[in-house]
Design a protein around this motif. Sequence first.
Motif, PDB file in Angstrom:
ATOM      1  N   SER A 204       0.643  -0.947  -0.069  1.00  0.00           N
ATOM      2  CA  SER A 204       0.058  -0.059   0.152  1.00  0.00           C
ATOM      3  C   SER A 204       1.220   1.555   0.303  1.00  0.00           C
ATOM      4  CB  SER A 204      -1.271  -0.243   1.555  1.00  0.00           C
ATOM      5  OG  SER A 204      -0.082  -0.208   2.441  1.00  0.00           O
ATOM      6  N   ARG A 205       1.861   1.699   0.504  1.00  0.00           N
ATOM      7  CA  ARG A 205       2.839   2.123   0.279  1.00  0.00           C
ATOM      8  C   ARG A 205       4.054   1.997  -0.541  1.00  0.00           C
ATOM      9  NH1 ARG A 205       4.995   3.106   6.550  1.00  0.00           N
ATOM     10  NH2 ARG A 205       5.831   1.200   6.004  1.00  0.00           N
ATOM     11  N   PRO A 206       4.835   2.506  -1.091  1.00  0.00           N
ATOM     12  CA  PRO A 206       5.685   2.350  -2.222  1.00  0.00           C
ATOM     13  C   PRO A 206       6.997   2.292  -1.644  1.00  0.00           C
ATOM     14  CG  PRO A 206       4.906   5.000  -3.014  1.00  0.00           C
ATOM     15  CD  PRO A 206       4.495   4.222  -1.184  1.00  0.00           C
ATOM     16  N   VAL A 207       7.311   2.636   0.243  1.00  0.00           N
ATOM     17  CA  VAL A 207       8.457   2.326   0.728  1.00  0.00           C
ATOM     18  C   VAL A 207       8.150   0.505   0.750  1.00  0.00           C
ATOM     19  CG1 VAL A 207       8.540   4.358   1.582  1.00  0.00           C
ATOM     20  CG2 VAL A 207       7.453   2.269   3.464  1.00  0.00           C
ATOM     21  N   ASP A 208       6.896  -0.153   0.178  1.00  0.00           N
ATOM     22  CA  ASP A 208       6.373  -1.422   0.928  1.00  0.00           C
ATOM     23  C   ASP A 208       7.048  -2.521   0.131  1.00  0.00           C
ATOM     24  OD1 ASP A 208       5.634  -0.875   4.077  1.00  0.00           O
ATOM     25  OD2 ASP A 208       3.604  -0.678   3.408  1.00  0.00           O
ATOM     26  N   VAL A 209       6.971  -1.674  -1.335  1.00  0.00           N
ATOM     27  CA  VAL A 209       7.446  -2.897  -2.261  1.00  0.00           C
ATOM     28  C   VAL A 209       8.982  -3.756  -1.716  1.00  0.00           C
ATOM     29  CG1 VAL A 209       8.211  -2.997  -4.631  1.00  0.00           C
ATOM     30  CG2 VAL A 209       6.321  -1.323  -3.885  1.00  0.00           C
ATOM     31  N   PHE A 210       8.765  -4.812  -2.307  1.00  0.00           N
ATOM     32  CA  PHE A 210       9.342  -5.133  -2.229  1.00  0.00           C
ATOM     33  C   PHE A 210      10.810  -6.164  -3.370  1.00  0.00           C
ATOM     34  CE2 PHE A 210       6.293  -7.674  -1.148  1.00  0.00           C
ATOM     35  CZ  PHE A 210       6.177  -9.006  -1.719  1.00  0.00           C
ATOM     36  N   ASP A 211      11.727  -6.601  -3.512  1.00  0.00           N
ATOM     37  CA  ASP A 211      12.373  -7.188  -4.302  1.00  0.00           C
ATOM     38  C   ASP A 211      13.236  -8.422  -4.326  1.00  0.00           C
ATOM     39  OD1 ASP A 211      13.852  -8.156  -7.246  1.00  0.00           O
ATOM     40  OD2 ASP A 211      14.999  -6.063  -7.444  1.00  0.00           O
ATOM     41  N   VAL A 212      12.690  -9.228  -4.194  1.00  0.00           N
ATOM     42  CA  VAL A 212      13.097 -10.946  -3.943  1.00  0.00           C
ATOM     43  C   VAL A 212      14.148 -11.187  -5.004  1.00  0.00           C
ATOM     44  CG1 VAL A 212      11.107 -11.188  -2.802  1.00  0.00           C
ATOM     45  CG2 VAL A 212      11.800 -12.519  -5.694  1.00  0.00           C
ATOM     46  N   THR A 213      14.325 -10.445  -6.042  1.00  0.00           N
ATOM     47  CA  THR A 213      16.063 -10.772  -7.489  1.00  0.00           C
ATOM     48  C   THR A 213      16.977 -10.459  -6.592  1.00  0.00           C
ATOM     49  OG1 THR A 213      15.394  -8.481  -8.456  1.00  0.00           O
ATOM     50  CG2 THR A 213      14.172 -10.654  -8.705  1.00  0.00           C
ATOM     51  N   ARG A 214      16.957  -9.119  -5.449  1.00  0.00           N
ATOM     52  CA  ARG A 214      17.981  -9.218  -4.852  1.00  0.00           C
ATOM     53  C   ARG A 214      18.629  -9.770  -3.556  1.00  0.00           C
ATOM     54  NH1 ARG A 214      16.157  -3.475  -3.054  1.00  0.00           N
ATOM     55  NH2 ARG A 214      18.343  -2.738  -2.181  1.00  0.00           N
ATOM     56  N   LEU A 215      17.897 -10.144  -2.764  1.00  0.00           N
ATOM     57  CA  LEU A 215      18.110 -11.384  -1.745  1.00  0.00           C
ATOM     58  C   LEU A 215      19.635 -12.121  -2.343  1.00  0.00           C
ATOM     59  CD1 LEU A 215      14.910 -13.323  -1.328  1.00  0.00           C
ATOM     60  CD2 LEU A 215      16.361 -11.607   0.628  1.00  0.00           C
ATOM     61  N   THR A 216      20.453 -12.622  -1.366  1.00  0.00           N
ATOM     62  CA  THR A 216      21.567 -12.762  -0.973  1.00  0.00           C
ATOM     63  C   THR A 216      22.210 -14.126  -0.368  1.00  0.00           C
ATOM     64  OG1 THR A 216      22.470 -11.191   0.200  1.00  0.00           O
ATOM     65  CG2 THR A 216      22.778 -10.267  -1.662  1.00  0.00           C
ATOM     66  N   GLY A 217      21.071 -14.168   0.055  1.00  0.00           N
ATOM     67  CA  GLY A 217      20.866 -15.563   0.761  1.00  0.00           C
ATOM     68  C   GLY A 217      19.562 -16.336   0.889  1.00  0.00           C
ATOM     69  N   PRO A 218      19.842 -17.139   1.251  1.00  0.00           N
ATOM     70  CA  PRO A 218      18.602 -18.475   1.558  1.00  0.00           C
ATOM     71  C   PRO A 218      17.538 -17.607   1.626  1.00  0.00           C
ATOM     72  CG  PRO A 218      20.122 -19.285   3.052  1.00  0.00           C
ATOM     73  CD  PRO A 218      20.907 -17.913   2.670  1.00  0.00           C
ATOM     74  N   VAL A 219      15.958 -18.867   1.214  1.00  0.00           N
ATOM     75  CA  VAL A 219      14.742 -18.328   1.375  1.00  0.00           C
ATOM     76  C   VAL A 219      14.404 -18.808   1.536  1.00  0.00           C
ATOM     77  CG1 VAL A 219      14.464 -16.991  -0.895  1.00  0.00           C
ATOM     78  CG2 VAL A 219      13.043 -16.227   1.208  1.00  0.00           C
ATOM     79  N   PHE A 220      12.722 -18.839   2.140  1.00  0.00           N
ATOM     80  CA  PHE A 220      11.989 -19.807   2.502  1.00  0.00           C
ATOM     81  C   PHE A 220      10.583 -18.819   2.367  1.00  0.00           C
ATOM     82  CE2 PHE A 220       9.997 -23.524   5.544  1.00  0.00           C
ATOM     83  CZ  PHE A 220       9.329 -23.864   5.229  1.00  0.00           C
TER      84      PHE A 220
END
Length: 282
Positions: A178-194
């Motif tokens: 709902s806010r521009p600052v809440d947008v996330f980008d998983v392609t920028r992750l550098t470690g493992p994610v679940f």
Amino acid sequence: MIAMPMVSGFAAPAVASAPGAGVTAPAAPEPRPVSERYAATGIHAVTAVAVPGYQVFHPADIAVSPDRHPVVTFGNGSYATYVQYEELLRHLASWGFVVVVADSSVTGDGTEILAAARYILAQNDNPESVFHDRIDVAHVAAVGHSQGAGGSINASTASGGLITSTAVLDLPDPWWASRPVDVFDVTRLTGPVFYLTGSDDPVSTAIPQAAFHAVSPGPAARGRLLGVGHNWPSDGGGFRGYLTAWLRFTLTGDADAARAFVGPAPELLADPRWDGTAVKGW
């Protein structure tokens, strides 16, 4: 099976069977399911402390133990406080983690989640802190629910490598930001994610969740717990076992916990309580 020793002065009968003939050795017990083992409470009693801006849960013996403990920084969902998750946070601390949660219900941009991790890491260098020289500063995870899940992604990508593992519960589909600052980008992750979500969750739906997993650049796992919606019990419900195993695996190298995610037959992929499961990158 151990053969009985011969007793001096007695000859064995000529027709005696070979030692152990006709006897089947007991089968080795099946390993306890990973999800079951890590859903149970860990070995540590837990202490909870409130400090300005944060709630912290940690092993009660941290001051006298020689161990260094990994950190889990947790992000609350919208309109929620740590109280909604307290049983889960205590559970994670019982497995040896120092768990910190910011006193905020607006966590989508990740700043509070990252600041909480930095607060605990700073205490490792504070001679007056119970955490002095007791923190494993090289192993930090960001975990969050709903808005806090997106915040955990943002905290991880903004951390410059400080956060080494991420796990997200009910990560909202992209259009929920709902806010521009809440947008996330998983392609920028550098470690493992679940990625963990419920199969009946209207906020975290199947196609976007599969896409998040697919474009994550490093090791990743995902799964949807059947019959579960967006909210669940404060103890983590059916998510607790695999979430704890993930943290033990990625933060401590726990080989038993790893069975859920790696190897020729990862447990998560065969668990009938879950669908949409996948692992990659190991």
